[in-house]
Design a protein around this motif. Structure first.
Motif, mmCIF file in Angstrom:
data_model
loop_
_atom_site.group_PDB
_atom_site.id
_atom_site.type_symbol
_atom_site.label_atom_id
_atom_site.label_comp_id
_atom_site.label_asym_id
_atom_site.label_seq_id
_atom_site.Cartn_x
_atom_site.Cartn_y
_atom_site.Cartn_z
ATOM 1 N N ILE A 134 0.836 -1.195 0.000
ATOM 2 C CA ILE A 134 0.000 0.000 0.000
ATOM 3 C C ILE A 134 0.875 1.251 0.000
ATOM 4 C CG2 ILE A 134 -0.239 0.144 2.526
ATOM 5 C CD1 ILE A 134 -3.187 0.985 1.989
ATOM 6 N N THR A 135 0.454 2.266 -0.759
ATOM 7 C CA THR A 135 1.165 3.540 -0.823
ATOM 8 C C THR A 135 0.376 4.583 -0.050
ATOM 9 O OG1 THR A 135 2.073 3.023 -3.000
ATOM 10 C CG2 THR A 135 2.061 5.340 -2.355
ATOM 11 N N TYR A 136 1.025 5.190 0.930
ATOM 12 C CA TYR A 136 0.375 6.232 1.734
ATOM 13 C C TYR A 136 0.644 7.583 1.073
ATOM 14 C CZ TYR A 136 -0.318 2.593 5.182
ATOM 15 O OH TYR A 136 -0.717 1.438 5.814
ATOM 16 N N ILE A 137 -0.341 8.061 0.314
ATOM 17 C CA ILE A 137 -0.195 9.339 -0.379
ATOM 18 C C ILE A 137 -0.061 10.465 0.626
ATOM 19 C CG2 ILE A 137 -1.247 10.896 -2.056
ATOM 20 C CD1 ILE A 137 -0.397 8.152 -3.152
ATOM 21 N N ASP A 138 -0.848 10.408 1.672
ATOM 22 C CA ASP A 138 -0.755 11.393 2.757
ATOM 23 C C ASP A 138 -0.101 10.708 3.950
ATOM 24 O OD1 ASP A 138 -1.411 13.062 5.076
ATOM 25 O OD2 ASP A 138 -2.678 14.173 3.680
ATOM 26 N N PRO A 316 -6.892 -6.977 -14.665
ATOM 27 C CA PRO A 316 -5.638 -7.565 -14.177
ATOM 28 C C PRO A 316 -4.398 -6.971 -14.830
ATOM 29 C CG PRO A 316 -7.278 -9.281 -14.433
ATOM 30 C CD PRO A 316 -7.895 -8.023 -14.984
ATOM 31 N N GLY A 317 -4.507 -6.542 -16.094
ATOM 32 C CA GLY A 317 -3.370 -5.922 -16.763
ATOM 33 C C GLY A 317 -3.218 -4.443 -16.467
ATOM 34 N N GLU A 318 -4.228 -3.832 -15.844
ATOM 35 C CA GLU A 318 -4.200 -2.409 -15.477
ATOM 36 C C GLU A 318 -4.772 -2.268 -14.072
ATOM 37 O OE1 GLU A 318 -5.078 0.286 -19.135
ATOM 38 O OE2 GLU A 318 -6.302 -1.513 -19.407
ATOM 39 N N GLN A 319 -4.066 -2.814 -13.108
ATOM 40 C CA GLN A 319 -4.609 -2.993 -11.764
ATOM 41 C C GLN A 319 -4.797 -1.671 -11.026
ATOM 42 O OE1 GLN A 319 -2.163 -5.787 -9.617
ATOM 43 N NE2 GLN A 319 -2.170 -7.279 -11.296
ATOM 44 N N THR A 320 -5.868 -1.623 -10.251
ATOM 45 C CA THR A 320 -6.071 -0.510 -9.332
ATOM 46 C C THR A 320 -5.091 -0.675 -8.174
ATOM 47 O OG1 THR A 320 -8.404 -0.314 -9.912
ATOM 48 C CG2 THR A 320 -7.708 0.624 -7.798
ATOM 49 N N PRO A 321 -4.229 0.310 -7.920
ATOM 50 C CA PRO A 321 -3.221 0.148 -6.865
ATOM 51 C C PRO A 321 -3.829 0.279 -5.476
ATOM 52 C CG PRO A 321 -3.105 2.357 -7.786
ATOM 53 C CD PRO A 321 -4.117 1.606 -8.615
ATOM 54 N N MET A 322 -3.088 -0.194 -4.485
ATOM 55 C CA MET A 322 -3.476 -0.017 -3.087
ATOM 56 C C MET A 322 -2.965 1.351 -2.631
ATOM 57 S SD MET A 322 -2.697 -3.879 -1.686
ATOM 58 C CE MET A 322 -3.180 -3.511 0.002
ATOM 59 N N ILE A 323 -3.896 2.206 -2.201
ATOM 60 C CA ILE A 323 -3.592 3.599 -1.893
ATOM 61 C C ILE A 323 -4.302 4.012 -0.613
ATOM 62 C CG2 ILE A 323 -3.875 5.999 -2.672
ATOM 63 C CD1 ILE A 323 -3.846 5.065 -5.506
ATOM 64 N N ALA A 324 -3.670 4.882 0.157
ATOM 65 C CA ALA A 324 -4.326 5.579 1.259
ATOM 66 C C ALA A 324 -4.144 7.071 1.008
ATOM 67 C CB ALA A 324 -3.723 5.185 2.600
ATOM 68 N N GLY A 325 -5.241 7.781 0.810
ATOM 69 C CA GLY A 325 -5.169 9.209 0.514
ATOM 70 C C GLY A 325 -6.317 9.956 1.150
ATOM 71 N N LEU A 326 -6.445 11.221 0.800
ATOM 72 C CA LEU A 326 -7.494 12.071 1.351
ATOM 73 C C LEU A 326 -8.320 12.647 0.205
ATOM 74 C CD1 LEU A 326 -5.493 14.012 4.088
ATOM 75 C CD2 LEU A 326 -7.296 12.338 4.502
ATOM 76 N N ILE A 327 -9.614 12.348 0.211
ATOM 77 C CA ILE A 327 -10.503 12.984 -0.768
ATOM 78 C C ILE A 327 -10.664 14.444 -0.361
ATOM 79 C CG2 ILE A 327 -12.808 13.009 -1.788
ATOM 80 C CD1 ILE A 327 -13.023 10.040 -1.213
ATOM 81 N N ARG A 328 -10.245 15.337 -1.233
ATOM 82 C CA ARG A 328 -10.250 16.764 -0.907
ATOM 83 C C ARG A 328 -11.291 17.544 -1.703
ATOM 84 N NH1 ARG A 328 -5.666 17.992 2.044
ATOM 85 N NH2 ARG A 328 -4.062 16.369 2.064
ATOM 86 N N THR A 329 -11.571 17.123 -2.939
ATOM 87 C CA THR A 329 -12.517 17.846 -3.787
ATOM 88 C C THR A 329 -13.361 16.872 -4.602
ATOM 89 O OG1 THR A 329 -10.893 18.012 -5.584
ATOM 90 C CG2 THR A 329 -11.031 19.874 -4.057
ATOM 91 N N THR A 330 -14.524 17.362 -4.981
ATOM 92 C CA THR A 330 -15.353 16.689 -5.966
ATOM 93 C C THR A 330 -15.446 17.616 -7.171
ATOM 94 O OG1 THR A 330 -16.649 15.457 -4.354
ATOM 95 C CG2 THR A 330 -17.663 15.828 -6.485
ATOM 96 N N VAL A 331 -15.207 17.084 -8.350
ATOM 97 C CA VAL A 331 -15.247 17.867 -9.576
ATOM 98 C C VAL A 331 -16.525 17.543 -10.327
ATOM 99 C CG1 VAL A 331 -14.099 18.374 -11.771
ATOM 100 C CG2 VAL A 331 -12.740 17.964 -9.705
ATOM 101 N N LEU A 332 -17.348 18.571 -10.572
ATOM 102 C CA LEU A 332 -18.601 18.418 -11.298
ATOM 103 C C LEU A 332 -18.382 18.749 -12.775
ATOM 104 C CD1 LEU A 332 -20.878 20.270 -8.694
ATOM 105 C CD2 LEU A 332 -20.257 17.845 -8.745
ATOM 106 N N ASN A 333 -19.169 18.159 -13.638
ATOM 107 C CA ASN A 333 -19.023 18.326 -15.091
ATOM 108 C C ASN A 333 -17.565 18.109 -15.516
ATOM 109 O OD1 ASN A 333 -21.729 18.971 -15.250
ATOM 110 N ND2 ASN A 333 -21.405 21.177 -15.361
ATOM 111 N N VAL A 478 -9.552 7.963 2.184
ATOM 112 C CA VAL A 478 -9.996 6.883 1.322
ATOM 113 C C VAL A 478 -8.884 5.842 1.279
ATOM 114 C CG1 VAL A 478 -9.188 8.101 -0.752
ATOM 115 C CG2 VAL A 478 -10.805 6.215 -0.979
ATOM 116 N N PHE A 479 -9.252 4.598 1.474
ATOM 117 C CA PHE A 479 -8.307 3.483 1.462
ATOM 118 C C PHE A 479 -8.728 2.518 0.360
ATOM 119 C CE2 PHE A 479 -8.278 5.205 5.688
ATOM 120 C CZ PHE A 479 -6.940 5.194 6.063
ATOM 121 N N ILE A 480 -7.879 2.363 -0.641
ATOM 122 C CA ILE A 480 -8.105 1.341 -1.661
ATOM 123 C C ILE A 480 -7.273 0.132 -1.248
ATOM 124 C CG2 ILE A 480 -7.945 0.722 -4.082
ATOM 125 C CD1 ILE A 480 -8.179 3.634 -4.803
ATOM 126 N N ASN A 481 -7.964 -0.918 -0.826
ATOM 127 C CA ASN A 481 -7.299 -2.090 -0.270
ATOM 128 C C ASN A 481 -7.648 -3.308 -1.116
ATOM 129 O OD1 ASN A 481 -5.988 -3.838 1.734
ATOM 130 N ND2 ASN A 481 -6.300 -2.173 3.180
#
Length: 516
Positions: A134-138, A316-333, A478-481
């Motif tokens: 897992i990569t801790y972004i923050d 499997p060939g483009e895997q979602t990585p394991m990440i720990a980060g902080l959701i800071r913004t939501t982008v609309l449109n 947010v934790f992608i595990n």
């Protein structure tokens, strides 16, 4: 860093000074505790007892408290890869506790110090970041092992030491549930006879012969008997617990699972425990958990799942990585900035085949570079053959709209992988059992529901302008595990390993053990 900061990281509550009323007067003297402390040469232990005027934590009068045996049991069941002291420490403690049963002050003092040292070692191992990829972004999200004094201060200040041991050992709701499943699996399947069943036709009701006898023995039943209802029931339970369809048939997959080394299965379960250690300790606060292995998202608040939904994760060939980060913004449109490899593999060949009309139909535009000041580029000036061959990298983005691959919104937690959560117009894909379909980002089943949970009220765009960023009042972790074992209702079972990560990590761990 202050002790208070350490306590929050460890899920512990600390008092600024030791509470002096956790035990009655002890039979052991300060001098006897000092003698036991000198044998361990641990400055944090010494500081704890000296500041606390040598009041014991694990003894009351001339006897050990029940929590001493509770701690030994916790150590034996730790299930922590990397906590190699567990079994050895438990054996040493057991001997010390047996000697202390007679109530001799010298033995009680030694047991007291050994118990405190074991509790420090265990909690620090529990809270130390596990090497699971897992990569801790923050950095603030990375687990922090508390100091020994902080650990003992928290135990001394707890209104109930027994409850405190249970709460700290539980770590977080996900870890606690996995521990429960791990313990139940070991109790039911871990110690069954190691009997090899030869290959052959599937076994079911009505089958007979030596292979049926071996199957019965392998599942802990008497070898004398037929393929009866008892065997069918035990076989169904075994298959369900090991990620197979729960049918009363010993087919090829079932025989393979029965013949595998149960130590390998146990390592997989411990690996999942280590992955759960990446999540916040305690049951306070809220966070988003994405489990890429099961392609589901969970919203946790104060230790409980408030909501859950399906997601689509990387192939499997483009895997979602394991990440720990902080959701800071939501982008609309939002725009969709198409990854360069997709431009090469999908868009360029389509333009070569269908012409520039393909770009207009899909609402793609070409930009000069990846900067904020990028200028539009006439598609007619692009060497699309060079792009398709990978000789030229091109920035392409899709304009907002009903067909935009980002849908109505995306949830941003800046990271070097370019991964985020986002809406999608392709809702039909969520009906698929296999949802490893994306190029790495996480498509959520109901973006509006996620936004409502994050903000309290789903934000709406103020105009039709693209890329409207709405900042969260407070960032949400947010934790992608990646969990290949877990609960479904009241059943705990192994799951699929779509990215093959269990095998790679276990192979590396085995090599490290062999080297040591």
């Amino acid at each position: 860093m202050s002790l208070l900061r350490f306590s929050r990281a460890a899920g512990l509550m600390l008092a600024p000074l030791l509470v002096t009323a956790w035990t009655p007067a002890a039979a052991i003297s300060p001098g006897q505790i000092e003698t036991a402390l000198r044998a361990e040469s641990n400055s944090e232990l010494e500081a704890f007892y000296r500041i606390g005027q040598h009041r014991p934590l694990w003894t009351a009068g001339d006897a050990l408290r029940p929590e001493a045996l509770q701690l030994v049991d916790i150590l034996r069941k730790s299930g922590l890869d990397g906590f190699t002291e567990g079994a050895e420490r438990a054996e040493r403690l057991q001997r010390g506790i047996e000697r202390a049963q007679a109530g001799r002050p010298h033995d009680l003092a030694q047991a007291e110090v050994l118990l405190s040292l074991a509790w420090i070692d265990y909690v620090q191992a529990l809270r130390r970041p596990a090497d699971v990829g897992i990569t801790y972004i923050d950095p603030s999200l990375s687990p922090i092992a508390p100091t020994g004094r902080a650990i003992l201060n928290a135990a001394a200040a707890a209104p109930s030491l027994s409850r405190h041991l249970d709460e700290v050992s539980a770590l977080n709701p996900v870890y606690a549930r996995l521990r429960q499943g791990y313990d139940e699996w070991k109790a039911r399947w871990g110690d069954l006879p190691r009997v090899h069943i030869p290959e052959g036709p599937a076994l079911a009701s009505g089958s007979a012969g030596e292979r049926v006898q071996l199957l019965r023995e392998r599942l802990g039943l008497s070898s004398e008997g037929s393929f009866d209802a008892e065997l069918a029931s035990k076989l169904k339970a075994f298959k369900a617990a090991h990620g197979l369809e729960a049918t009363p048939v010993a087919d090829e997959a079932a025989i393979e699972a029965l013949n595998q080394d149960m130590a390998v299965v146990e390592r997989r379960l411990r690996l999942n425990l280590d992955r759960a250690r990446a999540l916040p300790a305690g049951d306070r606060g809220r966070f988003v958990l994405v489990d890429a292995a099961s392609a589901r998202l969970y919203l946790y608040e104060n230790g409980e799942v408030r909501d859950s939904m399906k997601v689509i994760v990387g192939k499997p060939g483009e895997q979602t990585p394991m990440i720990a980060g902080l959701i800071r913004t939501t982008v609309l449109n939002p725009y969709w900035n198409v990854p360069p490899d997709l431009v090469q593999r999908r868009i360029a060949p389509s333009v070569l085949k269908e012409g520039a009309g393909y770009l207009k139909a899909k609402r793609y535009e070409i930009l000069s570079d990846w900067s904020e000041e990028a200028k539009p580029v006439d598609p007619a000036t692009v060497d699309w053959a060079a792009v398709a061959a990978g000789e030229t990298e091109l920035r392409v983005r899709q304009l907002p709209g009903a067909e935009n691959s980002m849908g109505a919104m995306k949830f941003m937690f800046p990271n070097q992988f370019g991964v985020y959560l986002h809406d999608t117009p392709e809702k039909a894909l969520f009906a698929d059992a296999n949802r490893t379909l994306s190029s790495g980002c996480v498509r959520v089943e109901n973006a509006a529901r996620l936004a409502t949970w994050l903000f309290g009220k789903a934000p709406r765009p103020s105009t039709t302008a693209p890329e409207q960023a709405v900042a969260l009042p407070e960032p949400v972790p947010v934790f992608i595990n990646y969990f290949t074992a877990g609960w479904s209702g009241d059943r705990f079972a192994l799951r699929q390993d779509p990215y093959g990560r269990d095998n790679r990590i276990q192979t590396a761990s085995s090599a490290q053990l062999a080297a040591r």
